[in-house]
Design an enzyme around this catalytic site. Structure first.
Site, mmCIF file in Angstrom:
data_model
loop_
_atom_site.group_PDB
_atom_site.id
_atom_site.type_symbol
_atom_site.label_atom_id
_atom_site.label_comp_id
_atom_site.label_asym_id
_atom_site.label_seq_id
_atom_site.Cartn_x
_atom_site.Cartn_y
_atom_site.Cartn_z
ATOM 1 N N HIS D 103 62.671 48.858 8.688
ATOM 2 C CA HIS D 103 64.780 48.163 7.593
ATOM 3 C C HIS D 103 65.788 48.516 8.617
ATOM 4 O O HIS D 103 66.511 49.480 8.405
ATOM 5 C CB HIS D 103 64.042 48.708 6.778
ATOM 6 C CG HIS D 103 63.055 48.421 5.571
ATOM 7 N ND1 HIS D 103 63.201 48.579 4.605
ATOM 8 C CD2 HIS D 103 62.673 46.882 6.230
ATOM 9 C CE1 HIS D 103 61.573 47.816 3.853
ATOM 10 N NE2 HIS D 103 61.794 46.314 5.081
ATOM 11 N N ASP D 126 68.556 41.586 29.135
ATOM 12 C CA ASP D 126 67.256 42.950 30.118
ATOM 13 C C ASP D 126 66.000 42.510 28.775
ATOM 14 O O ASP D 126 65.116 41.915 29.450
ATOM 15 C CB ASP D 126 67.466 44.481 30.510
ATOM 16 C CG ASP D 126 68.763 44.326 31.207
ATOM 17 O OD1 ASP D 126 69.066 43.061 31.894
ATOM 18 O OD2 ASP D 126 68.770 45.793 31.437
ATOM 19 N N HIS D 166 65.825 41.093 4.774
ATOM 20 C CA HIS D 166 65.208 41.876 4.573
ATOM 21 C C HIS D 166 64.652 43.304 5.799
ATOM 22 O O HIS D 166 64.986 44.178 5.304
ATOM 23 C CB HIS D 166 63.532 41.425 4.995
ATOM 24 C CG HIS D 166 62.355 42.021 4.957
ATOM 25 N ND1 HIS D 166 60.984 41.628 4.331
ATOM 26 C CD2 HIS D 166 62.271 43.097 4.661
ATOM 27 C CE1 HIS D 166 60.211 42.570 4.648
ATOM 28 N NE2 HIS D 166 60.376 43.229 4.727
ATOM 29 N N TYR D 220 61.600 46.292 36.708
ATOM 30 C CA TYR D 220 61.702 47.675 35.617
ATOM 31 C C TYR D 220 60.465 48.213 35.621
ATOM 32 O O TYR D 220 59.998 48.036 35.170
ATOM 33 C CB TYR D 220 62.627 47.749 34.206
ATOM 34 C CG TYR D 220 63.579 48.355 34.146
ATOM 35 C CD1 TYR D 220 63.947 48.883 33.938
ATOM 36 C CD2 TYR D 220 62.313 48.955 32.974
ATOM 37 C CE1 TYR D 220 64.571 49.558 34.183
ATOM 38 C CE2 TYR D 220 62.707 49.946 32.367
ATOM 39 C CZ TYR D 220 64.398 50.751 33.046
ATOM 40 O OH TYR D 220 64.606 52.083 32.424
#
Lengths: 223, 223, 223, 223
Positions: D103, D126, D166, D220
């Site tokens: 959350h 990305d 939520h 990467y």
């Protein structure tokens, strides 16, 4: 490499590794997203963070040494994917010995609007000598980011530039000075954002900005 | 110096050094940007942070002792570049024994708009007895900042003043009390900013502010 | 006091002391501004933080035991200046065994506008069963704050109330439950503030709030 | 269980336990509100956080092993109350080996407005390859949340979905990759919120988003 250059590289591996602790300490980086480099004086080399390695795992040995074209000459890791941008800055700006890149949140937020940060704080006049300018959008890979950094900083006293939709690059006479500029950039980006979100900013007169900048650059700190 | 004054200075070096930990613990400072001082009772002296030294490196020995004109009488470092402002406050306000200066973000944001912080929290009435006032813009160097602090605080119960486009100065009967005021100033600057960014603030009646201030100053804490 | 009550008090001194670590860990408090208490089961007593003592210095021994009228019966310190409010809640609400008070920033910001926090998050429905209500302005000293807390909570499932221009009080079946409510109150106060600052909130249907609350209160956690 | 599966479960208990430290380190969770799970390769099982246990108390032994229908097969605790949602994702998405739920405040704030996060940062292109989409409102219990996650992610490259009112669910080829996506989701949710609160965002061209995503996913990090 001569003994002298080897010793310097060993020292800079330690220094660049340790300076990354300042990026986490001042909350400028998330996961593996920012990096520090230093020019190797007396050689066309730089020392930089390895790509995609978390800050907790960095060691002096994991730092990567590259040429100023970004080719690895020493190190067991791939260099930061931002190495091309760092290298371009060192090639184009001989007085720069340190470069820092972050996506620090408030500074990057200004960049996502394509907006410079106006100079409305004495601390900002001290460190940046005026606004923190916005640079162009540029794709990673090749020299576009480096060119954007250098072209934008050419017109300002600021050691920091906001690259549009991307983040911050800072420069300095040392890697530590570039780290300081990155820390102060986020600090003023945050304070000015908060200030403007509550109403109209009061500008500082240009001659006051000049006076503050000249005093701070000449007098502040220990001799 | 008499033995008594030497002992007092040794104690204040430790105390002022340790109080800087509160500036970092409550996130009031960035890099080397804030400072604490204490008046040396029984002597026209003050103890203050050295200029441009990071908080992690501060030691009691690195603190600097100056006259109330800002001239160094003991210490191996240059004093804070804000020493003139601290010294002016001690000269003008004999009941003040501690001064703190920060650029804490939310308080400094109010200062960049040239705006006082309205008293809409009971905790603010307790500590500040009303609004936290805005002072004038003043350049560093000489007595301008000190004069602005003293002139502004003269009209208020608040131990904190927002110097325009600059940051916060707080005063106290001890250095610790001035640090507390700096901590609470940022806390209420932040809460009131957040509150107002969501809609209209509910004011507190002036007589309620008076009642809260009188109780808190007289009763709170341990005897 | 009987041996049993003495043992219980010793345990609650440790427990209440330790729970204050959660106030700092979740950044609900500044300087010395929040406090936790626990009812002593089987006795008309409560255990509470001493007034004006910093969180780092709290020990089980420094906690204060008072009657439910706020008179000290055991302890070397003055009790929290909020003891009257805690005591009133224990007198009026027999099912409450823990009370927490904070000035956590986002929740206090809602209180400075005199505004309840609307229930727009499932986590808020889980813990609070609806909005977090706003209570009246009340001066410290006597029963006014306690009365405001009890009168406001009577109409809600929420274990948290925002006292106008002041801060948060939470209740629980244990001191730990009241601390949890204080932590979650600030979390939802912050998230809903951020949400609304970016545009219109989407409400949750009342029957969905009921379903979430009933499940969470009955099923969540370890048996 | 075969020896191999037992060894794998023992390893995943350690790994899932440790990854929860990243949720607290990057401030994605409050009290006990978020959870990480991993699929057990070669078995229709998952390893997940126990329900309602605080992060400081988590141990490898307290992790719970369930079937992909959410039935406990190993462990002394009840599993996370979000286990049904995790299990549904593993059943429906065979390439997913890790799921995270939080959350985290800024991402949840977007969800409370029912709003996707627009892709205006290169770091977002990305990691997410475009916007972070908003999913439907769904009550906990049964497969509704799982179905909402899977249906929403089907139309996007993003490993993160904002479930309305939520919070966040993220997926990954490993539990660590799902944790990274949760960390980056909150980072971009915060930066884009701050950016838009100060004025109009500058979009990134779709072809630039594609180029950034393809490079990052392919190049990467360390090989």
């Amino acid at each position: 490499m001569s003994d002298t250059v080897s010793d310097t590289i060993a020292r800079l591996r330690r220094e660049v590794c340790q300076l990354h602790e300042q990026l986490t300490r001042w909350e400028l980086v998330t996961w593996t997203s920012g990096n520090v480099s230093a020019r190797v004086p007396g050689a066309d080399l730089l020392v930089i963070k390895p790509s995609g390695v978390s800050y907790d795992e960095l060691t002096p040995e994991s730092m990567v040494v590259t040429t100023l074209d970004g080719n690895v000459v020493d190190g067991n890791h791939s260099p930061s994917s931002d190495t091309d941008a760092h290298a371009y800055v060192y090639r184009a700006m001989p007085h720069v010995n340190g470069v820092v890149h972050t996506h620090s949140a408030y500074a990057t937020a200004w960049s996502a609007r394509g907006e410079s940060i106006p100079c409305v704080l004495t601390a900002m006049a001290d460190e940046f000598g005026g606004e923190i300018p916005i640079g162009p959008f540029a794709l990673i890979g090749g020299d576009d980011i480096g060119k954007g950094i250098v072209a934008t900083l050419a017109g300002h006293r600021s050691p920091a530039v906001l690259m549009r939709n991307h983040g911050v690059f800072t420069i300095g006479a040392s890697a530590k000075a570039a780290v300081k500029a990155a820390v102060m950039c986020e600090d003023v980006a945050r304070t000015v954002h908060i200030a403007r979100s509550g109403g109209a900013l009061v500008p500082i007169e240009p001659e006051h900005i000049d006076a503050l900048y000249e005093r701070y650059q000449g007098v502040y700190g220990q001799r």
